[in-house]
Enzyme design. Structure first.
Site, PDB file in Angstrom:
ATOM      1  N   LYS A  51      -6.754  -1.730   9.765  1.00  0.00           N
ATOM      2  CA  LYS A  51      -8.039  -2.233  10.293  1.00  0.00           C
ATOM      3  C   LYS A  51      -7.891  -2.860  11.665  1.00  0.00           C
ATOM      4  CE  LYS A  51      -7.214  -6.408   7.732  1.00  0.00           C
ATOM      5  NZ  LYS A  51      -6.029  -5.921   7.023  1.00  0.00           N
TER       6      LYS A  51
ATOM      7  N   VAL B 241      -6.401  20.726  -4.143  1.00  0.00           N
ATOM      8  CA  VAL B 241      -6.209  21.213  -2.771  1.00  0.00           C
ATOM      9  C   VAL B 241      -5.496  22.550  -2.720  1.00  0.00           C
ATOM     10  CG1 VAL B 241      -6.231  18.870  -1.830  1.00  0.00           C
ATOM     11  CG2 VAL B 241      -4.029  19.952  -2.372  1.00  0.00           C
TER      12      VAL B 241
ATOM     13  N   LYS C 128     -13.163  -5.729  10.236  1.00  0.00           N
ATOM     14  CA  LYS C 128     -13.818  -4.758   9.351  1.00  0.00           C
ATOM     15  C   LYS C 128     -15.289  -4.578   9.721  1.00  0.00           C
ATOM     16  CE  LYS C 128     -10.529  -5.857   5.714  1.00  0.00           C
ATOM     17  NZ  LYS C 128     -10.236  -6.840   4.632  1.00  0.00           N
TER      18      LYS C 128
ATOM     19  N   GLU D  65      -2.080 -15.754   2.266  1.00  0.00           N
ATOM     20  CA  GLU D  65      -0.769 -15.757   2.910  1.00  0.00           C
ATOM     21  C   GLU D  65      -0.365 -17.179   3.288  1.00  0.00           C
ATOM     22  OE1 GLU D  65      -0.014 -12.568   5.603  1.00  0.00           O
ATOM     23  OE2 GLU D  65      -1.774 -11.474   4.906  1.00  0.00           O
TER      24      GLU D  65
ATOM     25  N   ILE E 279     -13.182   0.814  -2.008  1.00  0.00           N
ATOM     26  CA  ILE E 279     -14.598   1.228  -1.927  1.00  0.00           C
ATOM     27  C   ILE E 279     -14.744   2.269  -0.822  1.00  0.00           C
ATOM     28  CG2 ILE E 279     -16.976   0.443  -1.647  1.00  0.00           C
ATOM     29  CD1 ILE E 279     -15.998  -2.435  -2.129  1.00  0.00           C
TER      30      ILE E 279
ATOM     31  N   VAL F 255       0.835  -1.205   0.000  1.00  0.00           N
ATOM     32  CA  VAL F 255       0.000   0.000   0.000  1.00  0.00           C
ATOM     33  C   VAL F 255       0.871   1.256   0.000  1.00  0.00           C
ATOM     34  CG1 VAL F 255      -1.810   1.255   1.211  1.00  0.00           C
ATOM     35  CG2 VAL F 255      -1.859  -1.242   1.151  1.00  0.00           C
TER      36      VAL F 255
END
Lengths: 428, 428
Positions: B105, B33, B205, B190, B136, B14
């Site tokens: 999370k 911005v 979540k 994994e 999402i 990420v």
């Protein structure tokens, strides 16, 4: 805990829903925003009319200026629809420093820039989530959820009436005329259905979504529009046999800064998430360079769903009021609008032809495609007993709109073709 | 046009996506911005390691405190994952007045209240859109899009690994073990898949979504969890024959102020929009009293989709910085948490039994259901040659969990039942 005073312009379907939500969910709304929200005045056409939802006569008025000019009103919610007098009321309310929540797609598609400019000048909020896709928070999603991404494609089923008609035609093998009549009887279609069935309603919504997704200022005139009144049950059956559902899709695309927006009945591959959106539901599919494929699904119209979006906007206005940050620009159209030419708009196409049933016909037809540089994915030729000649169904690979127009022009003068029965864009 | 300085904790999948988006889309971000956004320092475990995305060595650090304590850094983006040391870094950064964007999370599900309380105390933003359902924007949707509504049900396919496994099992008739092995080889699972396949990831979540949807403070311990490791290909086949797909669903429900949250493999009717969500995709279905049915679909993980959500949060922080309104409470958990008892949790159930193949068996079994006040929607009994006895598949009408537990307990001591092969919740 000062009460937020709201004036409501219109008490039709959506206006009634707004009253219901604000009054039934008042406790929850207060806990979120920290103040009571009170709808003090409601504009109606006829105060004496009986109503489904009881509102004390003292709150009703037949004079919009009683709301627009009332200094105690902080926010005006406009759910009367249409361009005028809604536009004049909104501009006047902004001049008085009132914030606006509107569900008016016609107004925002045609005069959004003017209204947002006035709002910026007066440091007022104008929110319009309910103008597109009823209860689906798609405007927030484009402005905030995908602020980080470059959107390249937005495809929407944004008109419930036409989706209801096409779904019924597909499920029941019924004709357009029969289903339209049924939809009118059920209240899903208006007595004059033109705006829905000819794609004009969807076009307004796509102008709004394209503007937001592509950071430019699209106008209604930029949207190519074709409605569903020519969709036949035969087309739906042929589509099904090839694995497609016909949907009225708004398609907005942006590649290399060049944009196209259109609304047209489209063959959608059954594996695509839009293909299974049935009945009066709406859905908006968004493709972003970074995020990839997403889709947002929900009720596109109706009293309570649309009112949900209106009241969510009202909550946002009140939160901004509390912070003193109304009038901030949610959206900056910083990209110059450059529309694609017909050479630059590419898609697959479905073509159905009635032809003479004799030797060499297919060769002549495929030769036209070849000369126009359109390659073919599939060709099905079969006798059609009902009309005593032959029928050819062709699906092309990606081709430019200009090339397809050349193909169709050449077909007009090709003697072996009796009729071009239908031409559809293909997606998925 | 003062540059916004960002520190990035973590440069795995990420983190790399965040760098890519911020650098590749810099022009677009600036136009939105009004300031350049610069990722000045990046925490990595090993500065000397070769990387897929080139970052000058001078920007890399192996010492998080160089970022947390750097007064020039405005926003810390945490994408390292896990509870510690991420939690300590975030709390310390908040103490220094830095705003936080996190994709974590585990941390938000377990320590979200503590982190948000510290943020409020320091007038800092903490945004965590990427912690649930990757690309999402479901957190924004619950907080803002549905601020006006009373959410009564949230059902989510919020773990891509298990959805990939179940989709493959359904499509190919393969066993759980075979598909898991394949998913591990492809990098979709994994090497220790426990957190995914046993439902723990989904439970975290769902604790976050339930908290936001129901305006309360749900903890991980409030979520009843069952994973997919016991799902057999036989169950999937039986489900299909009855019109269901098995999905690992997180289900959060609220009725009359009473809440339940669970994660379990669930038989989902094929006509329900969640049933056709395949592969690694995620989807969250939200039911609101006013809006009705909605669904939000997209990629639930991956470098660029998850980074899209992280950078959208970063844009939101910067917009707040420009307005001077950081630290406003996006979400107020104003409802007391009241969890449903097993008597109050109701759903349909699918039960598959191996039984003796002799007279009176079905009568004994249906008698147990009747005594426990569970009525039946469908019963199929057939010989099962593979095991030389009979098999019964039952779908109930809505029944309380308590009643179903009584049925299952009675089955344990019913001599004609050889094995309770499977029990699933049924939705749609």
């Amino acid at each position: 805990m000062e009460t937020i005073n709201v004036g409501l312009l219109g008490m039709g379907t959506v206006g009634t829903g707004v009253l219901r939500i604000v009054e039934a969910f008042q406790d929850d709304l207060q806990k979120q925003v920290g103040s009571p929200i009170h709808i003090g005045k409601v504009l109606v056409q006829d105060k004496s009319k009986a109503r489904r939802y009881a509102v004390g006569a003292e709150r009703l008025t037949e004079d919009a200026w009683e709301i627009v000019n009332d200094p105690s009103i902080d926010v005006v919610v406009e759910v009367m629809g249409g361009i005028e007098p809604a536009k004049s009321y909104i501009l006047a309310a902004l001049d008085q420093g009132k914030h606006i929540v509107t569900a008016n797609k016609d107004l925002m598609a045609l005069h959004g820039s003017e209204i947002l400019a006035k709002a910026a000048e007066r440091s007022c909020d104008v929110f319009y989530e309910a103008s597109v896709a009823g209860g689906i928070p798609i405007i927030r999603t484009l402005i905030e959820g995908f602020s980080s991404d470059r959107i390249t494609k937005i495809m929407g089923i944004v008109n419930g009436t036409t989706n209801y008609i096409l779904t019924k035609m597909s499920q029941e093998g019924a004709s357009y005329e029969d289903v339209l009549k049924e939809a009118q009887e059920l209240g899903y279609a208006e007595s004059d259905p033109t705006s829905d069935v000819e794609g004009l309603d969807a076009a307004r919504k796509m102008a709004i979504l394209g503007t937001l997704g592509f950071h430019t200022s699209l106008e209604l005139a930029d949207v190519q529009v074709k409605g569903i009144s020519q969709v036949s049950k035969e087309d739906i059956q042929y589509g099904k046999s090839l694995g497609y559902e016909i949907k009225l899709l708004g398609i907005a695309e942006s590649q290399d800064g060049m944009i196209s927006v259109g609304v047209q009945p489209t063959m959608v591959k059954k594996t695509h998430p839009l293909a299974s959106v049935g009945g009066v539901f709406n859905a908006v599919y968004v493709y972003g360079e970074a995020v990839g494929e997403t889709m947002f699904y929900g009720p596109g119209a109706g009293e309570m769903p649309t009112a949900t979006s209106v009241v969510a906007d009202l909550v946002a206005v009140v939160k901004n009021l509390k912070l003193g940050v109304n009038g901030r620009k949610m959206f900056v159209p910083y990209k110059e609008k450059k529309l694609k030419t017909a050479d630059q708009i590419a898609s697959k196409y479905f073509v159905r032809l009635h032809v003479d049933d004799k030797a060499g016909v297919l060769a002549k037809i495929t030769q036209v495609f070849a000369e126009c540089d359109v390659s073919l994915e599939s060709v099905v030729q079969q006798p059609n007993k009902a009309i005593a000649d032959a029928e050819i169904v062709i699906v092309t690979h990606d081709a430019s709109l200009a090339s397809m127009n050349r193909v169709l022009a050449a077909f007009e003068s090709l003697d072996v073709i009796q009729t071009i029965k239908s031409v559809y864009r293909v997606e998925g």
